[in-house]
Scaffold this active site. Structure first.
Site, PDB file in Angstrom:
ATOM      1  N   ASP A   1       0.817  -1.206   0.000  1.00 24.75           N
ATOM      2  CA  ASP A   1       0.000   0.000   0.000  1.00 24.75           C
ATOM      3  C   ASP A   1       0.850   1.256   0.000  1.00 24.75           C
ATOM      4  O   ASP A   1       1.943   1.290   0.568  1.00 24.75           O
ATOM      5  CB  ASP A   1      -0.901   0.036   1.245  1.00 24.75           C
ATOM      6  CG  ASP A   1      -1.844  -1.155   1.307  1.00 24.75           C
ATOM      7  OD1 ASP A   1      -1.352  -2.266   1.550  1.00 24.75           O
ATOM      8  OD2 ASP A   1      -3.045  -0.956   1.120  1.00 24.75           O
ATOM      9  N   LYS A   2       0.309   2.326  -0.587  1.00 24.10           N
ATOM     10  CA  LYS A   2       0.970   3.630  -0.517  1.00 24.10           C
ATOM     11  C   LYS A   2       0.614   4.339   0.784  1.00 24.10           C
ATOM     12  O   LYS A   2       1.490   4.783   1.517  1.00 24.10           O
ATOM     13  CB  LYS A   2       0.579   4.503  -1.713  1.00 24.10           C
ATOM     14  CG  LYS A   2       1.141   5.922  -1.609  1.00 24.10           C
ATOM     15  CD  LYS A   2       0.742   6.795  -2.782  1.00 24.10           C
ATOM     16  CE  LYS A   2       1.315   8.205  -2.613  1.00 24.10           C
ATOM     17  NZ  LYS A   2       0.982   9.100  -3.741  1.00 24.10           N
TER      18      LYS A   2
END
Length: 688
Positions: A328-329
């Site tokens: 995930d960012k």
């Protein structure tokens, strides 16, 4: 997120918000592969007192100045104004980092050769110093013929090891000289290649380049100073390729300087030797390949963005990094990585710089091979859900609702949808749209979708907006930050071949295969999500005739398709299989479809996207999509949680506490390719 998709369980759920801050969503990869010796989650989050162990290595003491007395250090041997040489500059060599005096520091693993005085004796050493100065004087006077004719004899040297030590010691101390052996006699001459390069770049850079060349350290690189003149860079490229093309390769790369302005430099590294492979336990490994394993902690960065920043700092290619999956960012994520052609010592040196860019590097150690996508056992999640509330139709006790929801999903699992991160959540153009264009071989459309900007005013989206308006690939390249690796790879090819079908095809081929196929897989994932919803709405949790079930077979000789069984009418009547065994295909050329309404749905859905005749092989892009199978339902493991209340609780009419300031801290483990946001969706019964 997935508003039209199904829920598996029937509990009421609750509302809340996630990813309010990166620290609210922490992802740690589970069970790192065997090559990561000594890794553990405790080591991934060291205390501040341990930070020094992971920081840059202490610098070695600087060596004293060893230039010949009276020889100017930075005067170019060519006459002033000759050639397109540049003023200023300096050595940006790796592995040789220069100090204030321009002299290299000793690096770990680079042993100090015996000194010239110990090899030659003081009288001969002094004569060699004088000869070196005479060569430079002849060059500065423009008397090339005189300089070329000058020779200095070190006398006969019968011992091969002594000759080798002398060759190295002379060239490291005087990189503008070359040594030759004639019938065991060692001869020293001026190096004409050194003089020629000095007419193109500063002497400091030339000296560093020839020291790099002579050291011949595996996996080392050398970078010239930034140079904004493309024609001049081309001249330097041509010189190195003409003189040393069999030994070296060159590449221009762009970085942003301290004032955020792009600057381009030439990087040089040794070519990999063909035939220099040796047998090892894991197969073949190139002798020149050095693998360094590490744990990357990143915050608010995409995985590929982080790799781009690391590659730029280390002077390697993004493709030299390997990892097991995209994280995930909007989170803090910890994952193992392996980088090729970078030593552990070099990686440790950049730790402080990377911290300023949202990354920390831990547990640096040698490795034996690269990582592969999917080479992990799962992920551990530590998540905070804030601003908890009842659903609008519910008036039950919030704590009871949470306990009921967690128990229900822990018992029954969740629908194994691909999460919104797979498709670029919140973006105007999602990744599956690009994948569909690639499958239809609409290359120009795929490029323009790729460069569709968001409605924000920032350097990246301004550059994309400029490209769509002008199709000026070269101008867009200058506007983009260095870490936008994919965009720059595409643009370089578009600048060379044009924004047409052929040029866009070349552009897609210019990015790594793993990135090209990422978009196609996003489309296949979207179809799978829709198929899973259709299957559950049509048949529910009952296993019916024509369903596909996965049979656990340990025999590796059995093909994947042979492990997938089509349920018969008799097996449906006998309730032989569980819904937890049912799989659906990810579209491709080598899978089989369910032989019931779900199979028919697949064919109609692909026809809608003009893919009814698609072979799932995109030959111009070297993409082959065989397909695979994915379980409809998945279980969550090792669930734990607690509630945290804020002091600012407000009473409502019935004297019960308002739940707006209550947070849920929940932890759990998921198998690879399972999405925590999808699991939370099932628990909370709400879309994010």
């Amino acid at each position: 997120m997935l508003p039209s998709f199904s829920y598996l369980t029937e509990h009421t759920g609750f509302r809340g918000t996630i990813k309010n801050a990166p620290g609210d969503f922490v992802v740690t990869e589970l069970e790192v592969p065997e090559l990561f010796l000594g890794d553990s989650r405790a080591e991934l989050l060291p205390k501040s007192s341990e930070a020094a162990q992971s920081g840059p290595c202490p610098r070695e003491p600087k060596r004293r100045r060893t230039e010949p007395p009276g020889c100017p250090r930075d005067s170019a041997p060519g006459a002033p104004g000759q050639g397109p040489g540049r003023a200023g500059g300096g050595c940006a060599a790796s592995p040789e980092q220069t100090g204030p005096e321009g002299e290299p520091e000793l690096q770990p693993g680079l042993g100090k050769a015996p000194g010239l005085e110990s090899l030659l004796g003081e009288p001969v050493s002094e004569l060699l110093h004088k000869f070196a100065c005479d060569v430079k004087d002849a060059w500065r006077s423009g008397n090339s013929a005189d300089a070329a004719a000058r020779e200095f004899s070190l006398g006969p040297r019968l011992d091969k090891k002594i000759r080798a030590d002398l060759h190295s010691a002379v060239r490291q101390k005087f990189p503008f000289l070359v040594t030759l052996t004639k019938d065991n006699e060692m001869i020293v001459k001026g190096n004409p290649d050194y003089r020629e390069l000095c007419q193109l770049v500063t002497e400091k850079e030339t000296s560093g380049f020839f020291k790099f060349l002579d050291a011949k350290l595996e996996n080392s690189t050398f970078s010239f100073e930034p140079d904004g003149n493309k024609e001049h860079r081309t001249t330097v490229h041509h010189f190195i390729n003409r003189k040393f093309g069999k030994l070296l390769e060159t590449k221009s790369f762009t970085m942003t300087d301290v004032s955020d302005q792009p600057s381009t430099s030439i990087m040089v590294r040794f070519r990999e030797k063909s035939g220099s492979r040796k047998r090892c336990a894991g197969g073949f490994q190139d002798k020149q390949d050095v693998y360094t394993a590490f744990t990357l902690q990143k915050e608010n960065l995409e995985t590929l963005e982080a790799i781009g920043l690391l590659a730029a700092e280390l002077d390697v290619l993004p493709s030299d990094f390997s990892y097991t999956g995209i994280k995930d960012k909007k989170a803090i994520t910890l994952q193992p990585m392996v980088v090729k052609k970078v030593t552990p010592e070099r990686l440790k040196e950049i730790g402080n710089k990377m911290e300023k860019k949202g990354m920390k590097i831990y547990n640096i150690r040698p490795a034996q091979q690269h990582l592969r996508l999917g080479q992990l056992k799962g992920n551990h999640f530590d998540i905070v859900v804030r601003d908890l509330q009842h659903h609008s139709h519910d008036s039950g006790d919030l704590e009871e609702r949470i306990a009921e929801a967690v128990e229900s999903v822990e018992t029954k699992g969740f629908v194994n949808y691909y999460g919104p991160q797979r498709f670029g959540q919140g973006q105007i153009v999602q990744t599956d749209q690009i994948g569909l264009a690639l499958l239809n071989e609409k290359m120009v459309k795929a490029v323009k979708l790729f460069f569709t900007p968001e409605d924000t005013d920032d350097p990246v989206n301004n550059a994309k907006r400029y490209f769509l308006q002008t199709e000026d690939a070269k101008g867009t390249l200058v506007m983009l930050p260095e870490f936008k690796v994919r965009e720059k790879m595409l643009l370089r090819a578009l600048h060379r071949y044009g924004v047409n079908h052929e040029g866009c095809t070349k552009g897609w081929l210019n990015i790594p295969h793993s990135l090209r196929i990422f978009y196609v897989h996003a489309y296949c994932s979207k179809i799978w999500n829709e198929a899973a919803s259709y299957r559950l709405k049509t048949y529910g949790s009952k296993v019916v005739e024509g369903d596909l079930v996965f049979l656990e077979e340990n025999d590796e000789s059995i093909s994947l398709n042979d492990k997938v069984h089509v349920v018969t009418a008799a097996e449906e009547s006998a309730n032989k299989y569980s819904i937890y065994q049912v799989v659906l295909p990810m579209v491709g050329h080598s899978i089989k479809y369910p032989s019931n309404k779900v199979g028919q749905w697949y064919h109609e859905r692909l026809s809608k996207d003009e893919l009814e005749l698609c072979k799932f092989r995109v030959s111009p892009l070297q993409l082959n999509i065989p397909g695979c199978y994915r379980l409809i339902l998945k279980n969550v493991k090792n669930v734990s949680y607690f509630l945290e209340s804020s002091e600012k609780e407000i009473k409502i009419k019935d004297n019960r506490l308002n739940d707006l300031k209550v947070s849920l801290h929940i932890s759990f483990d998921l198998d690879p390719s399972c999405y925590a946001t999808v699991c939370l969706r099932e628990i909370m019964k709400c879309d994010f």
